[in-house]
Design an enzyme around this catalytic site. Sequence first.
Site, PDB file in Angstrom:
ATOM      1  N   ASP A   1       0.841  -1.196   0.000  1.00 23.43           N
ATOM      2  CA  ASP A   1       0.000   0.000   0.000  1.00 23.43           C
ATOM      3  C   ASP A   1       0.876   1.245   0.000  1.00 23.43           C
ATOM      4  O   ASP A   1       1.400   1.647   1.042  1.00 23.43           O
ATOM      5  CB  ASP A   1      -0.914  -0.021   1.226  1.00 23.43           C
ATOM      6  CG  ASP A   1      -1.784   1.229   1.333  1.00 23.43           C
ATOM      7  OD1 ASP A   1      -1.786   2.040   0.380  1.00 23.43           O
ATOM      8  OD2 ASP A   1      -2.461   1.391   2.363  1.00 23.43           O
TER       9      ASP A   1
ATOM     10  N   GLU B   1      31.602   9.223   3.111  1.00 24.37           N
ATOM     11  CA  GLU B   1      32.290   9.071   4.390  1.00 24.37           C
ATOM     12  C   GLU B   1      31.340   9.470   5.519  1.00 24.37           C
ATOM     13  O   GLU B   1      31.442  10.569   6.075  1.00 24.37           O
ATOM     14  CB  GLU B   1      33.558   9.930   4.424  1.00 24.37           C
ATOM     15  CG  GLU B   1      34.593   9.538   3.375  1.00 24.37           C
ATOM     16  CD  GLU B   1      35.804  10.454   3.373  1.00 24.37           C
ATOM     17  OE1 GLU B   1      36.826  10.084   2.778  1.00 24.37           O
ATOM     18  OE2 GLU B   1      35.731  11.564   3.980  1.00 24.37           O
TER      19      GLU B   1
ATOM     20  N   GLU C   1      29.601   9.972   9.073  1.00 29.04           N
ATOM     21  CA  GLU C   1      29.960  10.064  10.483  1.00 29.04           C
ATOM     22  C   GLU C   1      28.714   9.855  11.343  1.00 29.04           C
ATOM     23  O   GLU C   1      27.592  10.086  10.886  1.00 29.04           O
ATOM     24  CB  GLU C   1      30.589  11.434  10.782  1.00 29.04           C
ATOM     25  CG  GLU C   1      31.876  11.686  10.005  1.00 29.04           C
ATOM     26  CD  GLU C   1      32.342  13.123  10.082  1.00 29.04           C
ATOM     27  OE1 GLU C   1      33.495  13.386   9.675  1.00 29.04           O
ATOM     28  OE2 GLU C   1      31.570  13.996  10.525  1.00 29.04           O
TER      29      GLU C   1
ATOM     30  N   GLU D   1      36.270  10.189  15.446  1.00 30.35           N
ATOM     31  CA  GLU D   1      36.281  11.512  14.821  1.00 30.35           C
ATOM     32  C   GLU D   1      36.624  12.591  15.846  1.00 30.35           C
ATOM     33  O   GLU D   1      36.977  12.304  16.983  1.00 30.35           O
ATOM     34  CB  GLU D   1      34.933  11.795  14.145  1.00 30.35           C
ATOM     35  CG  GLU D   1      34.948  11.616  12.621  1.00 30.35           C
ATOM     36  CD  GLU D   1      35.900  12.589  11.931  1.00 30.35           C
ATOM     37  OE1 GLU D   1      36.197  13.642  12.511  1.00 30.35           O
ATOM     38  OE2 GLU D   1      36.335  12.288  10.812  1.00 30.35           O
TER      39      GLU D   1
ATOM     40  N   GLU E   1      33.702   7.489  12.527  1.00 27.70           N
ATOM     41  CA  GLU E   1      33.593   7.421  11.066  1.00 27.70           C
ATOM     42  C   GLU E   1      34.095   6.064  10.601  1.00 27.70           C
ATOM     43  O   GLU E   1      35.122   5.569  11.072  1.00 27.70           O
ATOM     44  CB  GLU E   1      34.419   8.533  10.409  1.00 27.70           C
ATOM     45  CG  GLU E   1      34.399   8.484   8.874  1.00 27.70           C
ATOM     46  CD  GLU E   1      35.151   9.656   8.246  1.00 27.70           C
ATOM     47  OE1 GLU E   1      34.957  10.791   8.725  1.00 27.70           O
ATOM     48  OE2 GLU E   1      35.929   9.440   7.306  1.00 27.70           O
TER      49      GLU E   1
ATOM     50  N   HIS F   1      31.153  13.595   3.873  1.00 27.16           N
ATOM     51  CA  HIS F   1      31.936  14.027   2.721  1.00 27.16           C
ATOM     52  C   HIS F   1      31.757  12.982   1.620  1.00 27.16           C
ATOM     53  O   HIS F   1      31.856  11.775   1.860  1.00 27.16           O
ATOM     54  CB  HIS F   1      33.410  14.162   3.084  1.00 27.16           C
ATOM     55  CG  HIS F   1      33.650  15.109   4.221  1.00 27.16           C
ATOM     56  ND1 HIS F   1      34.781  15.047   5.009  1.00 27.16           N
ATOM     57  CD2 HIS F   1      32.907  16.130   4.702  1.00 27.16           C
ATOM     58  CE1 HIS F   1      34.723  16.000   5.919  1.00 27.16           C
ATOM     59  NE2 HIS F   1      33.592  16.667   5.755  1.00 27.16           N
TER      60      HIS F   1
ATOM     61  N   ARG G   1      40.610  22.656   3.281  1.00 20.38           N
ATOM     62  CA  ARG G   1      39.355  21.963   3.523  1.00 20.38           C
ATOM     63  C   ARG G   1      38.228  22.901   3.959  1.00 20.38           C
ATOM     64  O   ARG G   1      37.186  22.417   4.392  1.00 20.38           O
ATOM     65  CB  ARG G   1      39.563  20.873   4.593  1.00 20.38           C
ATOM     66  CG  ARG G   1      40.493  19.761   4.129  1.00 20.38           C
ATOM     67  CD  ARG G   1      40.901  18.843   5.262  1.00 20.38           C
ATOM     68  NE  ARG G   1      41.907  17.879   4.811  1.00 20.38           N
ATOM     69  CZ  ARG G   1      41.642  16.624   4.465  1.00 20.38           C
ATOM     70  NH1 ARG G   1      40.401  16.178   4.504  1.00 20.38           N
ATOM     71  NH2 ARG G   1      42.600  15.809   4.073  1.00 20.38           N
TER      72      ARG G   1
ATOM     73  N   GLU H   1      35.626  16.067  -4.052  1.00 18.08           N
ATOM     74  CA  GLU H   1      34.970  15.795  -2.773  1.00 18.08           C
ATOM     75  C   GLU H   1      34.031  16.940  -2.434  1.00 18.08           C
ATOM     76  O   GLU H   1      34.456  18.102  -2.344  1.00 18.08           O
ATOM     77  CB  GLU H   1      36.021  15.638  -1.670  1.00 18.08           C
ATOM     78  CG  GLU H   1      35.439  15.455  -0.274  1.00 18.08           C
ATOM     79  CD  GLU H   1      36.495  15.592   0.814  1.00 18.08           C
ATOM     80  OE1 GLU H   1      36.242  15.108   1.925  1.00 18.08           O
ATOM     81  OE2 GLU H   1      37.559  16.196   0.557  1.00 18.08           O
TER      82      GLU H   1
ATOM     83  N   ARG I   1      31.861  18.500   0.454  1.00 13.75           N
ATOM     84  CA  ARG I   1      31.993  18.367   1.897  1.00 13.75           C
ATOM     85  C   ARG I   1      30.734  18.769   2.681  1.00 13.75           C
ATOM     86  O   ARG I   1      30.701  18.649   3.907  1.00 13.75           O
ATOM     87  CB  ARG I   1      33.178  19.204   2.381  1.00 13.75           C
ATOM     88  CG  ARG I   1      34.508  18.741   1.788  1.00 13.75           C
ATOM     89  CD  ARG I   1      35.676  19.607   2.202  1.00 13.75           C
ATOM     90  NE  ARG I   1      35.874  19.670   3.641  1.00 13.75           N
ATOM     91  CZ  ARG I   1      36.495  18.711   4.340  1.00 13.75           C
ATOM     92  NH1 ARG I   1      36.960  17.632   3.737  1.00 13.75           N
ATOM     93  NH2 ARG I   1      36.648  18.851   5.646  1.00 13.75           N
TER      94      ARG I   1
END
Length: 445
Positions: free
Chosen positions: A54, A133, A135, A190, A197, A246, A317, A334, A336
């Site tokens: 359903d 990645e 966390e 982390e 992670e 990430h 970063r 990447e 982030r």
Amino acid sequence: MRKEYTKEEILKLAEANDVRYVRLQFTDLLGIVKNVEIPVDQLPKALDNRIMFDGSSIQGFVRIEESDMYLAPDRSTWLVFPWDTPQGKVARLICDVNLPDGTPFAGDPRSVLKRVCEKARAMGFSPFNVGPEPEFFLFKLDENGKPTLDLNDEGGYFDWAPVDLGENCRRDIVLALEQMGFEIEASHHEVAPGQHEIDFRYAEAVEAADNLTTFRLVVKTVAREHGLHATFMPKPLYGINGSGMHTHLSLFRDGQNAFYDPEGEMGLSETALQFVAGLLEHARAFTAICNPLVNSYKRLVPGYEAPSYIAWSGKNRSPLVRVPAARGMSTRVEVRSPDPSCNPYLAIASLLAAGLDGIERELEPPPPVNRNIYMMTEAEKEEAGIRSLPSNLNEALDALVRDGVIMDALGDHVLLHFIEAKRIEWNMFRTQVTEWEREQYFSIY
């Protein structure tokens, strides 16, 4: 690449592993895993796509007058869970959701991702590899098995026992994942206390999204066996880092990494630069999909290693998009900003759609920003053309509805129901009276 089992092979595997029940798994619009559990004697019927459910009871699917839907198992997703139940072994198959006439349901997130991947193939790219990645935090349970806000350790980045008291739980999660066929690349504590992670090998886009849904289930299941509650909530506690996801992306053409050019700037091909430009162009719109909770925007603030600004770099970063140092077949970008609360199918679809638009329109990215953006003045950011990500869910939704590329990629059905659900969430949040407000205002006004 996963093995595509035949119907006969799956039936033999079920018998050999003493499987008693099979979960036919799919996700709703918000990324919550749903399943229809059947006894193993119904497995032949399921493998013929004849199990109905359903759809009107599932978030963002259909109205009650058009509720009949069928589950179409992807035979490459056959998996036996590594834990026993009193009733015997349980297996799972991840399913696409079809209409009664056999066509894909427009509101099925997995089918949405497949459709965007098909566009990439039509442009000559295959596969689209994704390496997330995710966390998560581990909190203690109380004597009634309810989650508390007590973290299970005071560890920090890359700490180990006895400071990292989650190490045994994290190791058991890894062992369970490996039993299920995951190739684990890294596992560590982390930055924040209680934060962890586990990184697993990249995969083609749909498989990567499937893996994320399985990962979240395994993490929560094993954590509970250790007397802990695992949460993928982006920012469960004030004053410490939130949980991100990430996401590494790469496109291939004719067996070669389409992002790599040894003669190109930074070793990047024109295709890679155009893909990055597309990500930056549509970042404010895909934020609503990749950061879908009111709580997500408590993470996307300066000071906690999460991106707040729309820029890219090959070195630092702080920007939204980073290009890791690896080149050759490992060349990738990447992103982030995503967090692990997102619907992985819709998040990956929106990121791919953004990058493909950059390639189609031959967009050029702005110069990379190799400074710490958080240390730049407002004037310096303005001069560099650095925009901010949305500061809250409502602002992100406004950006989404103005972006035709991301809207087209997700489709009218998904957008209508997603935006409706999220506007309700925002309005519920903004009308709440919080303890902070009472502490600040109750006595003095």
